[in-house]
Design a protein around this motif. Structure first.
Motif, PDB file in Angstrom:
ATOM      1  N   SER A   1      -3.286   6.821  19.112  1.00  0.00           N
ATOM      2  CA  SER A   1      -3.778   8.196  19.201  1.00  0.00           C
ATOM      3  C   SER A   1      -4.111   8.791  17.837  1.00  0.00           C
ATOM      4  N   THR A   2      -3.861   8.040  16.769  1.00  0.00           N
ATOM      5  CA  THR A   2      -4.034   8.564  15.409  1.00  0.00           C
ATOM      6  C   THR A   2      -4.929   7.661  14.555  1.00  0.00           C
ATOM      7  N   LEU A   3      -5.739   6.818  15.178  1.00  0.00           N
ATOM      8  CA  LEU A   3      -6.588   5.898  14.416  1.00  0.00           C
ATOM      9  C   LEU A   3      -7.527   6.631  13.463  1.00  0.00           C
ATOM     10  N   ASP A   4      -7.948   7.843  13.847  1.00  0.00           N
ATOM     11  CA  ASP A   4      -8.851   8.617  12.985  1.00  0.00           C
ATOM     12  C   ASP A   4      -8.205   8.952  11.646  1.00  0.00           C
ATOM     13  N   VAL A   5      -6.885   8.980  11.594  1.00  0.00           N
ATOM     14  CA  VAL A   5      -6.154   9.226  10.350  1.00  0.00           C
ATOM     15  C   VAL A   5      -5.735   7.905   9.703  1.00  0.00           C
TER      16      VAL A   5
ATOM     17  N   LEU B   1       5.529   0.865  10.619  1.00  0.00           N
ATOM     18  CA  LEU B   1       5.896   1.833  11.654  1.00  0.00           C
ATOM     19  C   LEU B   1       6.147   3.211  11.058  1.00  0.00           C
ATOM     20  N   GLU B   2       6.899   3.253   9.981  1.00  0.00           N
ATOM     21  CA  GLU B   2       7.242   4.530   9.350  1.00  0.00           C
ATOM     22  C   GLU B   2       5.997   5.260   8.839  1.00  0.00           C
ATOM     23  N   ILE B   3       5.086   4.535   8.215  1.00  0.00           N
ATOM     24  CA  ILE B   3       3.860   5.159   7.700  1.00  0.00           C
ATOM     25  C   ILE B   3       3.038   5.732   8.854  1.00  0.00           C
ATOM     26  N   ALA B   4       2.868   4.974   9.927  1.00  0.00           N
ATOM     27  CA  ALA B   4       2.065   5.440  11.059  1.00  0.00           C
ATOM     28  C   ALA B   4       2.660   6.686  11.709  1.00  0.00           C
ATOM     29  N   VAL B   5       3.959   6.673  11.939  1.00  0.00           N
ATOM     30  CA  VAL B   5       4.601   7.811  12.596  1.00  0.00           C
ATOM     31  C   VAL B   5       4.611   9.036  11.678  1.00  0.00           C
ATOM     32  N   THR B   6       4.829   8.827  10.391  1.00  0.00           N
ATOM     33  CA  THR B   6       4.786   9.943   9.439  1.00  0.00           C
ATOM     34  C   THR B   6       3.395  10.568   9.409  1.00  0.00           C
ATOM     35  N   ALA B   7       2.360   9.733   9.362  1.00  0.00           N
ATOM     36  CA  ALA B   7       0.983  10.240   9.347  1.00  0.00           C
ATOM     37  C   ALA B   7       0.681  11.018  10.623  1.00  0.00           C
TER      38      ALA B   7
ATOM     39  N   VAL C   1      -6.284  15.004   6.448  1.00  0.00           N
ATOM     40  CA  VAL C   1      -6.180  13.580   6.150  1.00  0.00           C
ATOM     41  C   VAL C   1      -5.903  13.377   4.668  1.00  0.00           C
ATOM     42  N   LYS C   2      -6.531  14.171   3.826  1.00  0.00           N
ATOM     43  CA  LYS C   2      -6.313  14.039   2.384  1.00  0.00           C
ATOM     44  C   LYS C   2      -4.866  14.386   2.003  1.00  0.00           C
ATOM     45  N   GLU C   3      -4.298  15.410   2.617  1.00  0.00           N
ATOM     46  CA  GLU C   3      -2.900  15.767   2.350  1.00  0.00           C
ATOM     47  C   GLU C   3      -1.954  14.651   2.805  1.00  0.00           C
ATOM     48  N   ILE C   4      -2.258  14.075   3.951  1.00  0.00           N
ATOM     49  CA  ILE C   4      -1.430  12.986   4.470  1.00  0.00           C
ATOM     50  C   ILE C   4      -1.510  11.789   3.536  1.00  0.00           C
ATOM     51  N   ARG C   5      -2.712  11.451   3.119  1.00  0.00           N
ATOM     52  CA  ARG C   5      -2.921  10.310   2.216  1.00  0.00           C
ATOM     53  C   ARG C   5      -2.157  10.524   0.900  1.00  0.00           C
ATOM     54  N   THR C   6      -2.252  11.717   0.343  1.00  0.00           N
ATOM     55  CA  THR C   6      -1.561  12.013  -0.913  1.00  0.00           C
ATOM     56  C   THR C   6      -0.054  11.864  -0.752  1.00  0.00           C
ATOM     57  N   PHE C   7       0.482  12.376   0.351  1.00  0.00           N
ATOM     58  CA  PHE C   7       1.916  12.278   0.608  1.00  0.00           C
ATOM     59  C   PHE C   7       2.353  10.812   0.718  1.00  0.00           C
ATOM     60  N   ILE C   8       1.629  10.031   1.508  1.00  0.00           N
ATOM     61  CA  ILE C   8       1.989   8.623   1.706  1.00  0.00           C
ATOM     62  C   ILE C   8       1.905   7.868   0.378  1.00  0.00           C
ATOM     63  N   ASP C   9       0.827   8.086  -0.379  1.00  0.00           N
ATOM     64  CA  ASP C   9       0.683   7.404  -1.671  1.00  0.00           C
ATOM     65  C   ASP C   9       1.845   7.733  -2.608  1.00  0.00           C
ATOM     66  N   GLN C  10       2.241   8.997  -2.653  1.00  0.00           N
ATOM     67  CA  GLN C  10       3.337   9.396  -3.540  1.00  0.00           C
ATOM     68  C   GLN C  10       4.680   8.840  -3.066  1.00  0.00           C
ATOM     69  N   LYS C  11       4.889   8.848  -1.762  1.00  0.00           N
ATOM     70  CA  LYS C  11       6.170   8.378  -1.217  1.00  0.00           C
ATOM     71  C   LYS C  11       6.370   6.876  -1.427  1.00  0.00           C
ATOM     72  N   TYR C  12       5.304   6.099  -1.309  1.00  0.00           N
ATOM     73  CA  TYR C  12       5.435   4.644  -1.328  1.00  0.00           C
ATOM     74  C   TYR C  12       4.941   3.983  -2.616  1.00  0.00           C
ATOM     75  N   GLU C  13       4.571   4.769  -3.621  1.00  0.00           N
ATOM     76  CA  GLU C  13       4.006   4.166  -4.837  1.00  0.00           C
ATOM     77  C   GLU C  13       5.010   3.327  -5.623  1.00  0.00           C
ATOM     78  N   LYS C  14       6.288   3.605  -5.503  1.00  0.00           N
ATOM     79  CA  LYS C  14       7.308   2.845  -6.237  1.00  0.00           C
ATOM     80  C   LYS C  14       8.278   2.199  -5.258  1.00  0.00           C
ATOM     81  N   GLY C  15       8.589   0.939  -5.516  1.00  0.00           N
ATOM     82  CA  GLY C  15       9.577   0.241  -4.704  1.00  0.00           C
ATOM     83  C   GLY C  15       9.012  -0.449  -3.480  1.00  0.00           C
ATOM     84  N   TYR C  16       7.719  -0.434  -3.309  1.00  0.00           N
ATOM     85  CA  TYR C  16       7.079  -1.067  -2.162  1.00  0.00           C
ATOM     86  C   TYR C  16       6.006  -2.025  -2.666  1.00  0.00           C
ATOM     87  N   ALA C  17       5.430  -2.791  -1.781  1.00  0.00           N
ATOM     88  CA  ALA C  17       4.391  -3.749  -2.136  1.00  0.00           C
ATOM     89  C   ALA C  17       3.104  -3.018  -2.519  1.00  0.00           C
ATOM     90  N   LYS C  18       2.179  -3.776  -3.079  1.00  0.00           N
ATOM     91  CA  LYS C  18       0.856  -3.257  -3.429  1.00  0.00           C
ATOM     92  C   LYS C  18       0.180  -2.722  -2.163  1.00  0.00           C
TER      93      LYS C  18
END
Length: 168
Positions: free
Chosen positions: A77-81, A127-133, A143-160
């Motif tokens: 239901s959230t593919l557009d994001v 799963l966590e990224i999809a549900v958070t978005a 969409v831009k606010e969501i993208r910024t949040f996800i990028d900031q949350k996962y930029e350290k300690g996660y894979a590329k």
């Protein structure tokens, strides 16, 4: 598609249970060998299944926990994001994914049929990224606010992250 979202506490518990992404190596030989005719394996071992629409979930979810099935409904239901949201589990390199959408849906074909991917069934980060978005979209975030949040949350300690285009 109107769906009730999984409470964040449920997703935290789910992400603890699914702390890392897997591959076909974690699947039993029976699970790998016994597929419906509309299922196939991607080059990285992920199981992919085609259904008639986003409303028809793949059969590989039949034996999954309700939280995972619900996460797939939420992703559908959230593919557009999700097409604008990178995944930080390493699936860009290991599976060729281009966004978090691909962890659940490889593609929606012109006739409306859907090629689902089972990668998300084994990955708490996906799963966590999809549900958070989805939750942020439901809360009225762009969409831009969501993208910024996800990028900031996962930029350290996660894979590329996947090589996901930025939204306009």
């Amino acid at each position: 598609m109107n769906l009730r979202l999984v409470p964040l506490s449920g997703m935290v518990a789910l992400s603890i249970l699914l702390s890392a992404c897997g591959s076909s190596a974690g699947k039993s030989a029976d699970a790998v060998a016994s597929h419906a005719p509309h299922q196939q394996h991607a080059a990285n071992g992920d199981l992919q299944e085609t259904t008639s629409s986003l409303a028809k979930l793949p059969t590989f979810l039949d034996k999954q926990r309700p939280e995972i099935k619900q996460a797939y409904q939420i992703a559908a239901s959230t593919l557009d994001v999700l097409k604008w949201i990178p995944c930080y589990c390493g699936c860009g390199e290991s599976a060729g994914h281009t966004s978090n959408q691909n962890c659940f849906v490889k593609e929606v074909k012109p006739d409306g049929s859907v090629v689902w991917d089972d990668h998300g069934t084994r990955c708490g980060v996906c799963l966590e990224i999809a549900v958070t978005a989805a939750r942020m979209k439901q809360d009225g975030r762009t969409v831009k606010e969501i993208r910024t949040f996800i990028d900031q949350k996962y930029e350290k300690g996660y894979a590329k992250p996947t090589a996901t285009q930025m939204p306009a």
